[in-house]
Design a protein around this motif. Sequence first.
Motif, PDB file in Angstrom:
ATOM      1  N   SER A 174      36.656 -28.879  12.214  1.00  0.00           N
ATOM      2  CA  SER A 174      35.462 -29.759  12.867  1.00  0.00           C
ATOM      3  C   SER A 174      34.072 -28.691  13.568  1.00  0.00           C
ATOM      4  O   SER A 174      34.307 -27.349  14.630  1.00  0.00           O
ATOM      5  N   GLY A 175      33.116 -29.232  12.848  1.00  0.00           N
ATOM      6  CA  GLY A 175      31.542 -28.532  13.269  1.00  0.00           C
ATOM      7  C   GLY A 175      31.103 -27.522  12.199  1.00  0.00           C
ATOM      8  O   GLY A 175      30.123 -27.205  12.618  1.00  0.00           O
ATOM      9  N   THR A 176      31.965 -27.452  11.218  1.00  0.00           N
ATOM     10  CA  THR A 176      31.577 -25.849  10.304  1.00  0.00           C
ATOM     11  C   THR A 176      30.705 -26.673   9.397  1.00  0.00           C
ATOM     12  O   THR A 176      30.157 -25.238   9.209  1.00  0.00           O
ATOM     13  N   GLU A 179      30.033 -31.425   5.714  1.00  0.00           N
ATOM     14  CA  GLU A 179      29.285 -32.174   5.566  1.00  0.00           C
ATOM     15  C   GLU A 179      27.801 -31.772   5.087  1.00  0.00           C
ATOM     16  O   GLU A 179      27.882 -32.322   3.905  1.00  0.00           O
ATOM     17  N   LEU A 180      27.438 -30.601   5.444  1.00  0.00           N
ATOM     18  CA  LEU A 180      26.249 -30.125   5.331  1.00  0.00           C
ATOM     19  C   LEU A 180      26.877 -29.979   3.853  1.00  0.00           C
ATOM     20  O   LEU A 180      25.343 -29.699   3.330  1.00  0.00           O
ATOM     21  N   ILE A 181      27.272 -28.911   3.984  1.00  0.00           N
ATOM     22  CA  ILE A 181      27.833 -27.722   2.611  1.00  0.00           C
ATOM     23  C   ILE A 181      28.274 -29.145   1.717  1.00  0.00           C
ATOM     24  O   ILE A 181      27.041 -29.056  -0.396  1.00  0.00           O
ATOM     25  N   LEU A 364      27.734 -25.627  19.465  1.00  0.00           N
ATOM     26  CA  LEU A 364      26.299 -25.294  19.295  1.00  0.00           C
ATOM     27  C   LEU A 364      24.761 -25.689  19.510  1.00  0.00           C
ATOM     28  O   LEU A 364      23.763 -25.542  20.360  1.00  0.00           O
ATOM     29  N   GLU A 365      24.719 -26.888  18.784  1.00  0.00           N
ATOM     30  CA  GLU A 365      23.486 -27.595  18.469  1.00  0.00           C
ATOM     31  C   GLU A 365      23.626 -28.536  19.363  1.00  0.00           C
ATOM     32  O   GLU A 365      22.151 -28.458  20.118  1.00  0.00           O
ATOM     33  N   ASN A 366      24.880 -29.273  20.643  1.00  0.00           N
ATOM     34  CA  ASN A 366      25.123 -30.348  21.321  1.00  0.00           C
ATOM     35  C   ASN A 366      23.877 -29.420  22.042  1.00  0.00           C
ATOM     36  O   ASN A 366      23.304 -29.806  23.098  1.00  0.00           O
TER      37      ASN A 366
HETATM   38  N1  ATP Z   1      25.592 -23.140   8.780  1.00  0.00           N
HETATM   39  C1  ATP Z   1      24.744 -24.571   9.002  1.00  0.00           C
HETATM   40  N2  ATP Z   1      23.444 -24.448   9.687  1.00  0.00           N
HETATM   41  C2  ATP Z   1      22.318 -24.953  10.145  1.00  0.00           C
HETATM   42  N3  ATP Z   1      22.699 -26.224  10.634  1.00  0.00           N
HETATM   43  C3  ATP Z   1      24.067 -26.408  10.645  1.00  0.00           C
HETATM   44  C4  ATP Z   1      25.227 -25.294  10.153  1.00  0.00           C
HETATM   45  N4  ATP Z   1      26.753 -25.760   9.411  1.00  0.00           N
HETATM   46  C5  ATP Z   1      26.718 -26.796  10.713  1.00  0.00           C
HETATM   47  N5  ATP Z   1      25.366 -27.713  10.486  1.00  0.00           N
HETATM   48  C6  ATP Z   1      25.147 -28.510  11.276  1.00  0.00           C
HETATM   49  O1  ATP Z   1      25.460 -29.237  12.565  1.00  0.00           O
HETATM   50  C7  ATP Z   1      26.394 -29.694  12.696  1.00  0.00           C
HETATM   51  C8  ATP Z   1      27.745 -30.251  11.732  1.00  0.00           C
HETATM   52  O2  ATP Z   1      27.478 -30.177  11.019  1.00  0.00           O
HETATM   53  P1  ATP Z   1      28.380 -30.643   9.924  1.00  0.00           P
HETATM   54  O3  ATP Z   1      28.570 -32.949  10.102  1.00  0.00           O
HETATM   55  O4  ATP Z   1      28.118 -30.876   8.389  1.00  0.00           O
HETATM   56  O5  ATP Z   1      30.257 -30.453  10.118  1.00  0.00           O
HETATM   57  P2  ATP Z   1      31.779 -31.276   9.922  1.00  0.00           P
HETATM   58  O6  ATP Z   1      32.480 -29.914   9.443  1.00  0.00           O
HETATM   59  O7  ATP Z   1      32.213 -32.361   9.142  1.00  0.00           O
HETATM   60  O8  ATP Z   1      31.846 -31.402  10.941  1.00  0.00           O
HETATM   61  P3  ATP Z   1      33.289 -32.833  11.484  1.00  0.00           P
HETATM   62  O9  ATP Z   1      34.659 -31.850  10.741  1.00  0.00           O
HETATM   63  O10 ATP Z   1      33.428 -32.801  12.724  1.00  0.00           O
HETATM   64  O11 ATP Z   1      32.961 -33.304  11.194  1.00  0.00           O
HETATM   65  C9  ATP Z   1      25.033 -31.303  11.829  1.00  0.00           C
HETATM   66  O12 ATP Z   1      24.328 -30.999  12.624  1.00  0.00           O
HETATM   67  C10 ATP Z   1      24.713 -29.424  10.813  1.00  0.00           C
HETATM   68  O13 ATP Z   1      23.292 -30.018   9.974  1.00  0.00           O
END
Ligand code: ATP
Length: 452
Positions: A174-176, A179-181, A364-366
């Motif tokens: 979670s949160g790694t 979705e961004l990737i 970390l963002e939160n």
């Molecule tokens: N390497 C990164 N650089 C900058 N921002 C990042 C990075 N990785 C994650 N974030 C930011 O952290 C937040 C969580 O990322 P994201 O939603 O892509 O994670 P996720 O793996 O899909 O999480 P979840 O499992 O909770 O759905 C987003 O706001 C994203 O922009």
Amino acid sequence: MAGEKILIVDDDMNMLEVLNLRLQAEGYEVSTTSNTADALSQSRDTLFDLALLDLKLGGQSGIQLMKDIHQTSMDMPIIILTAFGTIETAVEAMKEGAYSYLTKPFDRRELLLQIKNGLEKYKLSREVRRLKDLVGEKYGLKNIIGKSKKMQDVLEQVLRAAEVDSNVCIIGESGTGKELIAKSLHILSHREEKPFVAINSAAIPEGLFEAELFGYQKGAFTGAISSKRGYFAKADGGTLFLDEIAEMPESMQAKLLRVLQDKTFYPLGGEKPVEVDIRIIVATNKNLEEEVKTGNFREDLFYRIHVIPIHLPLLKDRKEDILLLTDHFIKKFNNEMNKDIKGLSASAFQYLLSHLWPGNVRELENTIEYAMAMASSSIIDADLIFPRKPKDKGSLKPLKKAKDEFEKDYILNLLTSTKGNVSKAARMAAKHRSDFYNLLKKHDLKAIDFKG
Ligand SMILES: Nc1ncnc2c1ncn2[C@@H]1O[C@H](COP(=O)(O)OP(=O)(O)OP(=O)(O)O)[C@@H](O)[C@H]1O
Ligand SMILES: [Mg+2]
């Protein structure tokens, strides 16, 4: 191998003509010259893929010309032609960076083989450089922060995956940044201008899955008062991101598999198959192999979607990125909140480094967002970060665990206050350097993360 550009420099006009004809016959684009100044200016104006240089050019040295050309076309392969054939001149040329050499008179096949190999090697090194350049900064990658080796590897995989259409499976907790990737991968691909459609498989009730994904015709079921396009149709030409794929109900897994195989689907109540051109990216925080073993996930679907797996690292395993990410988020929220926060106090930062971040980058963002919203001065202090994420001091744990935690915390403090100076830290702890290194290893800490 047609169309690659080759520059030939020789003061022997016959030789030039022979080589020109031979290489043109092979489909290469050839430029010839007998003049070093002209050779140099041509090599500056045109992106040649390879050069053939005579070693003796009317008294001027081919080696010097080679060095001059390499100034601008750094890793272009240059094959030296020599009439003298002495080992020494050839060796000297190689030492100065020639790709290889040919002794006149040379065999046609040998010539073509060397050219072919040189071009191949150049293509590879150019590709590697291009990828490195991309990883550095450009395109869809600029929002992805991470200079750690682990993240750089991920970015390189993303770039490679963006060049093909194969299905990608992003695996990460979670949160790694799954979705961004996925979004970056879409932006980097040739589908960039087409839609990126994201679906959370865990959020759709089982009964609605088919209608949501495939759409339906008017009257397909009670309540279908008009036709509706599904996610598959919406994503046509683009990328469909299926998040939390492990949560997809079994009945739906079979249907998804069929779409992936046939590249067509039937809307509910529809008679005619609809063709789609879609790239599928799925994400999961589960171990899909395990899910297959326990029978929760179809094996055939697993192989369909697991063509290119990309594993995202935990934040705690790439501590060196924490500072960068923090800076990134401070900039982001300064903009959004119209504030002018300069940074964190040393103790606040120390906390960021020691925390285990179960919620990874999102946590970390939160944390930064909260601290910045509450901050009344331009430097964020630890108290704005601590209260939100108190350490679980209330619970009683086994002594060994408590001691280990204390020890890790203690070492983190030392490293922070000595800015990663191990000798100093060891002295303060009254430990031998080697013992102190063992402690670092035990707690998976690296002094380098605390420098600067
Ligand atoms: N390497 C990164 N650089 C900058 N921002 C990042 C990075 N990785 C994650 N974030 C930011 O952290 C937040 C969580 O990322 P994201 O939603 O892509 O994670 P996720 O793996 O899909 O999480 P979840 O499992 O909770 O759905 C987003 O706001 C994203 O922009
Ligand atoms: Mg997500």
